[in-house]
Scaffold this motif. Structure first.
Motif, PDB file in Angstrom:
ATOM      1  N   ARG A  34       0.866  -1.182   0.000  1.00 51.11           N
ATOM      2  CA  ARG A  34       0.000   0.000   0.000  1.00 51.11           C
ATOM      3  C   ARG A  34       0.899   1.227   0.000  1.00 51.11           C
ATOM      4  O   ARG A  34       1.893   1.286   0.744  1.00 51.11           O
ATOM      5  CB  ARG A  34      -0.907   0.014   1.225  1.00 51.11           C
ATOM      6  CG  ARG A  34      -1.921   1.157   1.204  1.00 51.11           C
ATOM      7  CD  ARG A  34      -3.081   0.894   2.143  1.00 51.11           C
ATOM      8  NE  ARG A  34      -4.056   1.973   2.096  1.00 51.11           N
ATOM      9  CZ  ARG A  34      -4.123   2.963   2.984  1.00 51.11           C
ATOM     10  NH1 ARG A  34      -3.294   2.978   4.021  1.00 51.11           N
ATOM     11  NH2 ARG A  34      -5.037   3.903   2.876  1.00 51.11           N
ATOM     12  N   GLN A  66      -5.135   0.910  -2.927  1.00 48.88           N
ATOM     13  CA  GLN A  66      -3.726   0.553  -2.748  1.00 48.88           C
ATOM     14  C   GLN A  66      -2.847   1.793  -2.835  1.00 48.88           C
ATOM     15  O   GLN A  66      -1.838   1.896  -2.146  1.00 48.88           O
ATOM     16  CB  GLN A  66      -3.285  -0.460  -3.813  1.00 48.88           C
ATOM     17  CG  GLN A  66      -1.821  -0.880  -3.663  1.00 48.88           C
ATOM     18  CD  GLN A  66      -1.311  -1.727  -4.818  1.00 48.88           C
ATOM     19  OE1 GLN A  66      -2.021  -1.926  -5.811  1.00 48.88           O
ATOM     20  NE2 GLN A  66      -0.091  -2.225  -4.707  1.00 48.88           N
ATOM     21  N   SER A  98      -2.573  -1.610   6.786  1.00 51.73           N
ATOM     22  CA  SER A  98      -2.141  -2.083   5.473  1.00 51.73           C
ATOM     23  C   SER A  98      -1.798  -3.569   5.517  1.00 51.73           C
ATOM     24  O   SER A  98      -2.203  -4.344   4.636  1.00 51.73           O
ATOM     25  CB  SER A  98      -0.932  -1.283   4.994  1.00 51.73           C
ATOM     26  OG  SER A  98      -1.272   0.076   4.788  1.00 51.73           O
ATOM     27  N   TYR A 103      -1.970  -6.401   2.246  1.00 51.77           N
ATOM     28  CA  TYR A 103      -0.880  -5.857   1.438  1.00 51.77           C
ATOM     29  C   TYR A 103       0.459  -6.415   1.931  1.00 51.77           C
ATOM     30  O   TYR A 103       0.604  -6.769   3.109  1.00 51.77           O
ATOM     31  CB  TYR A 103      -0.868  -4.328   1.510  1.00 51.77           C
ATOM     32  CG  TYR A 103      -2.081  -3.697   0.867  1.00 51.77           C
ATOM     33  CD1 TYR A 103      -2.196  -3.640  -0.528  1.00 51.77           C
ATOM     34  CD2 TYR A 103      -3.114  -3.172   1.638  1.00 51.77           C
ATOM     35  CE1 TYR A 103      -3.319  -3.071  -1.124  1.00 51.77           C
ATOM     36  CE2 TYR A 103      -4.230  -2.601   1.045  1.00 51.77           C
ATOM     37  CZ  TYR A 103      -4.325  -2.555  -0.335  1.00 51.77           C
ATOM     38  OH  TYR A 103      -5.441  -2.003  -0.927  1.00 51.77           O
ATOM     39  N   PHE A 106       3.909  -1.472   3.428  1.00 48.96           N
ATOM     40  CA  PHE A 106       3.405  -0.101   3.380  1.00 48.96           C
ATOM     41  C   PHE A 106       4.572   0.814   3.063  1.00 48.96           C
ATOM     42  O   PHE A 106       5.669   0.652   3.612  1.00 48.96           O
ATOM     43  CB  PHE A 106       2.788   0.285   4.721  1.00 48.96           C
ATOM     44  CG  PHE A 106       2.414   1.740   4.846  1.00 48.96           C
ATOM     45  CD1 PHE A 106       1.270   2.228   4.252  1.00 48.96           C
ATOM     46  CD2 PHE A 106       3.224   2.618   5.551  1.00 48.96           C
ATOM     47  CE1 PHE A 106       0.921   3.574   4.356  1.00 48.96           C
ATOM     48  CE2 PHE A 106       2.885   3.962   5.671  1.00 48.96           C
ATOM     49  CZ  PHE A 106       1.731   4.435   5.070  1.00 48.96           C
TER      50      PHE A 106
END
Length: 284
Positions: A34, A66, A98, A103, A106
């Motif tokens: 992200r 995202q 995140s 994901y 980050f």
């Protein structure tokens, strides 16, 4: 860049900023991380345009969340002032959410020019930069804080650089495994950093890099902090480039080992008026 990095980007021209930002943001999207971007001098549309022109379609990442491209006013200054502790809390939350959202990590980058405005709390920026190190260290997260070297003073740049565990380095002008020559900053001033050894095999590379540095405005600084060896031919190149400078400009060779400073004096190169040599500072 990798997970755990919190780096300072001090850039001297728009193209340099654009190259780093485009590479950093696009790599994060590709890796499934992200990505958040906080614009200030640039607009969100500018940043998205950089991605598009580089062949990266930001649309899908924007749609899924995202990728978030917003402004400093909506993040650092959302409350109308800057609160270092609140911003650290916000970033911790973004990292946590995140990763919980699936994901792979980050990453965030922010333009820090807002701190030059008369904003309450801006004087705590250095404190914030130090505190935020703990947000990224050991985490699947990273950050690049951007400082425009044309707007911040040398003292300010040096102070903010010291708050970061590392800095974004420009693409080397030369790198052959023996010698690396790259644009950098020394105490807030643009500089040519010399890493490794200068001898008969690499003297030509030093000369070419100095010629490139001569196109920069003002005095030229050559940072020898990471120099391992330089022969007389290399020192002669420094002296000749200094002698060729137009009146009023200087070539500053900084952080040179004291013994090499003595060599320069012994062979008389210190008599070149435009060559200023500063010995390496002693470490405790």
């Amino acid at each position: 860049m990798d997970h755990g990095d919190h780096l300072c980007l001090a850039f001297a021209d728009d193209d340099e900023q654009r190259r780093v930002v485009t590479a950093y943001v696009s790599a994060g999207i590709e890796r499934g991380e992200r990505v958040m971007y906080f614009a200030d001098q640039c607009t969100p549309a500018d940043v998205l345009g950089w991605l598009s022109e580089a062949g990266v379609d930001p649309g899908p990442a924007l749609k899924t969340g995202q990728l978030v491209v917003t402004t400093a006013d909506e993040t650092y200054l959302a409350a109308g002032s800057f609160d270092a502790d609140d911003m650290v809390t916000v970033l911790r939350r973004e990292v946590r959410q995140s990763l919980a959202g699936g994901y792979t990590g980050f990453r965030v980058s922010g333009e820090m020019g807002w701190a030059l405005r008369a904003v309450p709390g801006a004087d705590r920026l250095g404190e914030y930069e130090t505190k935020v190190n703990s947000v990224f260290a050991g985490q699947k997260a990273s950050a690049i804080c951007q400082y425009d070297a044309r707007r911040f003073t040398s003292t300010q740049l040096d102070g903010f650089d010291r708050c970061h565990p590392g800095a974004v380095e420009a693409q080397p002008l030369h790198d052959d495994g023996t010698l690396r020559l790259l644009p950098s900053f020394h105490e807030g001033h643009r500089a040519l950093r010399v890493v490794g050894s200068v001898d008969h095999r690499t003297t030509h590379a030093l000369a070419a890099a100095l010629d490139a540095a001569l196109t920069w405005p003002g005095d030229i600084r050559v940072d020898m902090t990471d120099l391992e060896f330089i022969d007389l031919a290399g020192i002669r190149v420094l002296s000749r480039r200094a002698a060729g400078l137009e009146p009023g400009r200087r070539l500053h060779v900084v952080e040179l080992a004291p013994l090499l400073c003595q060599v320069i004096t012994m062979v008389g190169f210190d008599e070149t008026p435009a060559l200023v040599v500063t010995p390496r500072r002693a470490t405790a």
